[in-house]
Write an enzyme that holds these catalytic residues in place. Structure first.
Site, PDB file in Angstrom:
ATOM      1  N   ARG A  15     -39.085  -1.155  24.481  1.00  0.00           N
ATOM      2  CA  ARG A  15     -38.689  -1.346  23.087  1.00  0.00           C
ATOM      3  C   ARG A  15     -37.787  -2.580  22.972  1.00  0.00           C
ATOM      4  O   ARG A  15     -37.273  -3.074  23.974  1.00  0.00           O
ATOM      5  CB  ARG A  15     -37.953  -0.105  22.566  1.00  0.00           C
ATOM      6  CG  ARG A  15     -38.846   1.096  22.371  1.00  0.00           C
ATOM      7  CD  ARG A  15     -38.059   2.347  21.998  1.00  0.00           C
ATOM      8  NE  ARG A  15     -37.267   2.864  23.108  1.00  0.00           N
ATOM      9  CZ  ARG A  15     -36.496   3.934  23.040  1.00  0.00           C
ATOM     10  NH1 ARG A  15     -36.384   4.597  21.889  1.00  0.00           N
ATOM     11  NH2 ARG A  15     -35.817   4.350  24.096  1.00  0.00           N
ATOM     12  N   LYS A  75     -31.431   0.890  23.999  1.00  0.00           N
ATOM     13  CA  LYS A  75     -30.796   1.842  24.913  1.00  0.00           C
ATOM     14  C   LYS A  75     -29.375   1.413  25.255  1.00  0.00           C
ATOM     15  O   LYS A  75     -28.978   0.264  25.053  1.00  0.00           O
ATOM     16  CB  LYS A  75     -31.617   1.989  26.193  1.00  0.00           C
ATOM     17  CG  LYS A  75     -32.913   2.759  26.005  1.00  0.00           C
ATOM     18  CD  LYS A  75     -32.707   4.131  25.376  1.00  0.00           C
ATOM     19  CE  LYS A  75     -32.001   5.109  26.285  1.00  0.00           C
ATOM     20  NZ  LYS A  75     -31.785   6.427  25.641  1.00  0.00           N
ATOM     21  N   TYR A  94     -28.089   2.681  20.774  1.00  0.00           N
ATOM     22  CA  TYR A  94     -27.854   4.057  21.207  1.00  0.00           C
ATOM     23  C   TYR A  94     -26.885   4.023  22.382  1.00  0.00           C
ATOM     24  O   TYR A  94     -27.024   3.186  23.294  1.00  0.00           O
ATOM     25  CB  TYR A  94     -29.161   4.723  21.661  1.00  0.00           C
ATOM     26  CG  TYR A  94     -30.108   5.059  20.543  1.00  0.00           C
ATOM     27  CD1 TYR A  94     -29.766   5.999  19.573  1.00  0.00           C
ATOM     28  CD2 TYR A  94     -31.355   4.451  20.453  1.00  0.00           C
ATOM     29  CE1 TYR A  94     -30.639   6.310  18.543  1.00  0.00           C
ATOM     30  CE2 TYR A  94     -32.239   4.766  19.424  1.00  0.00           C
ATOM     31  CZ  TYR A  94     -31.877   5.688  18.474  1.00  0.00           C
ATOM     32  OH  TYR A  94     -32.743   6.000  17.454  1.00  0.00           O
ATOM     33  N   HIS A  96     -24.956   7.431  23.559  1.00  0.00           N
ATOM     34  CA  HIS A  96     -24.942   8.754  24.225  1.00  0.00           C
ATOM     35  C   HIS A  96     -23.813   8.837  25.257  1.00  0.00           C
ATOM     36  O   HIS A  96     -24.027   9.052  26.445  1.00  0.00           O
ATOM     37  CB  HIS A  96     -26.288   9.026  24.896  1.00  0.00           C
ATOM     38  CG  HIS A  96     -27.448   9.006  23.943  1.00  0.00           C
ATOM     39  ND1 HIS A  96     -27.640   9.986  22.986  1.00  0.00           N
ATOM     40  CD2 HIS A  96     -28.478   8.126  23.794  1.00  0.00           C
ATOM     41  CE1 HIS A  96     -28.753   9.713  22.289  1.00  0.00           C
ATOM     42  NE2 HIS A  96     -29.260   8.593  22.747  1.00  0.00           N
ATOM     43  N   GLU A 118     -26.749   6.956  17.240  1.00  0.00           N
ATOM     44  CA  GLU A 118     -26.963   8.403  17.166  1.00  0.00           C
ATOM     45  C   GLU A 118     -25.863   9.167  16.452  1.00  0.00           C
ATOM     46  O   GLU A 118     -26.035  10.357  16.167  1.00  0.00           O
ATOM     47  CB  GLU A 118     -27.188   8.994  18.570  1.00  0.00           C
ATOM     48  CG  GLU A 118     -25.946   9.097  19.444  1.00  0.00           C
ATOM     49  CD  GLU A 118     -25.654   7.828  20.236  1.00  0.00           C
ATOM     50  OE1 GLU A 118     -24.763   7.877  21.098  1.00  0.00           O
ATOM     51  OE2 GLU A 118     -26.323   6.789  19.977  1.00  0.00           O
ATOM     52  N   ASP A 270     -30.635  13.162  27.022  1.00  0.00           N
ATOM     53  CA  ASP A 270     -29.796  12.010  26.652  1.00  0.00           C
ATOM     54  C   ASP A 270     -28.339  12.417  26.469  1.00  0.00           C
ATOM     55  O   ASP A 270     -27.433  11.608  26.689  1.00  0.00           O
ATOM     56  CB  ASP A 270     -30.290  11.383  25.342  1.00  0.00           C
ATOM     57  CG  ASP A 270     -31.234  10.223  25.581  1.00  0.00           C
ATOM     58  OD1 ASP A 270     -31.269   9.711  26.705  1.00  0.00           O
ATOM     59  OD2 ASP A 270     -31.941   9.834  24.643  1.00  0.00           O
ATOM     60  N   VAL A 298     -37.102  13.036  31.096  1.00  0.00           N
ATOM     61  CA  VAL A 298     -37.016  11.586  30.911  1.00  0.00           C
ATOM     62  C   VAL A 298     -36.021  11.275  29.790  1.00  0.00           C
ATOM     63  O   VAL A 298     -36.133  11.806  28.680  1.00  0.00           O
ATOM     64  CB  VAL A 298     -38.405  10.998  30.589  1.00  0.00           C
ATOM     65  CG1 VAL A 298     -38.287   9.509  30.251  1.00  0.00           C
ATOM     66  CG2 VAL A 298     -39.350  11.199  31.774  1.00  0.00           C
TER      67      VAL A 298
END
Length: 372
Positions: A15, A75, A94, A96, A118, A270, A298
């Site tokens: 991505r 990510k 993101y 996390h 998020e 995540d 994953v």
């Protein structure tokens, strides 16, 4: 503002933070964009596509990080990327953080302005920047689970929807939110026997109405969860506490007592996972087996369908990128409580209560930090 788009470097992550169309939109608002060489090649966007949209293409991530005022990613930054962040630089991606102490420590040390997709909220109580990836991950969880149930993967050797004369697989979805609803939709479409567990009666009513009774909507107690998990052929973990580590609802004891060859897809990985025996895996090596139960964990599931995921993500992040660039981060954050909820780390301070609690840092309220 000068916005930078580095190439994603996490395992099998294709991505990209912004498409050429998003770049063009931002440039029309008077801003500049620099993109790392081949940042979008994994989903069919060439450097020429970005140049035609008005971006400058740079050879390395180091150049992008050094030049840009705001870094837009997908990510969480890897260690080598975190080392390139600088004080006052905006990181929009993101994160996390709740289960990830090393990343949190590095972001604190960098003194960057770290806004997590998020935890951005909306006026309906939703998570608008997480929702599209939850939709993708929820739908993918059934594909992944169906594969995990195949004998070659260590599974029962069971077809999810069965065939005439043979019962379908029993799929248990823990959590009736965005992930769970999309997982249930796919599982029902394939003809599985589907149960959704949730602790909100309103959510269960919505599930019941949406699927016209085709999905069993069960109130989640410890007893109900144990009963359903032990009877399941496939369990989907779709539990979310915004910003916080996921609760461990499926225990190691449950795993030991599940059917040999059953499978679990822990979409919550995540945020640390909602299964006690879960550990993050990659698309290169997605599954492992504990007590004869196949685990698929994953941590970047939507990365397997990067083109769909990138467009879906850009549709929701672009207005926030433009707002941050137009107003500057401080004014944009002060003006919008929902965007401000996305601020996790600010110039060395932890500004998300759940992250601070999970990792034992002092919590500083975002408006206090921004006005300090």
């Amino acid at each position: 503002m000068l916005i930078g788009i580095p190439k994603e470097i996490k395992n099998h992550e294709y991505r990209v933070g912004m498409t050429p169309a998003s770049v063009r939109e931002v440039i029309q608002h008077g801003h500049q964009v620099c993109v790392e060489h081949n940042a979008g090649i994994g989903i069919g966007f060439t450097d020429d596509d970005y140049q035609q949209a008005g971006a400058e293409v740079l050879n390395t991530a180091a150049e992008v990080f050094a030049k840009a005022e705001m870094i837009v990613k997908v990510k969480e930054p890897q260690a080598v990327e975190r080392a390139m962040l600088r004080e006052g630089q905006i990181l929009f991606t993101y994160l996390h953080l709740a289960p990830d102490l090393p990343q949190t420590e590095d972001l604190i040390k960098s003194k960057a302005v770290c806004i997590a997709y998020e935890t951005v909220t909306d006026n309906k109580g939703g998570l608008p920047l997480l929702a599209p990836m939850s939709e993708v991950a929820g739908r993918m969880s059934i594909q992944a689970g169906a594969r995990a149930l195949e004998k070659s993967c260590g599974g029962l050797g069971m077809l999810l929807g069965g065939v005439p004369g043979v019962a379908p697989a029993k799929v248990v979805v823990i959590g009736g939110g965005m992930v769970g609803t999309n997982a249930a939709q796919m599982a029902v479409g394939l003809g599985a026997d589907v149960t959704v567990l949730d602790r909100s009666v309103d959510v269960l009513r919505r599930i019941n109405a949406q699927f016209n009774g085709a999905v069993k909507a069960v109130y989640s107690t410890a007893d109900a969860l144990e009963k359903e998990v032990l009877a399941a052929d496939l369990v989907i973990g779709g539990v979310l506490v915004p910003g916080a580590a996921a609760p461990k609802l499926v225990t190691a004891d449950h795993i030991k007592r599940m059917k040999p060859g059953a499978a679990i897809v822990d979409v919550a990985i995540d945020q640390g996972g909602c299964v006690e025996t879960s550990k993050p895996t990659t698309h290169a090596d997605p599954t492992y087996i504990v007590d004869d139960v196949v685990h698929y964990c994953v941590a970047n599931m939507p990365g397997a369908v990067p083109r769909t995921s990138t467009f879906a993500l850009n549709n929701v992040t672009l207005p926030y990128i433009i707002r941050l660039a137009n107003k500057g981060y401080k004014q944009a954050l002060l003006d919008d409580v929902h965007l401000r909820n996305g601020l996790n780390v600010y110039r060395g301070l932890v500004t998300n209560e759940f992250v601070a609690e999970a990792l034992k840092f002092e919590y500083v309220e975002p408006t206090v930090a921004l006005n300090s």
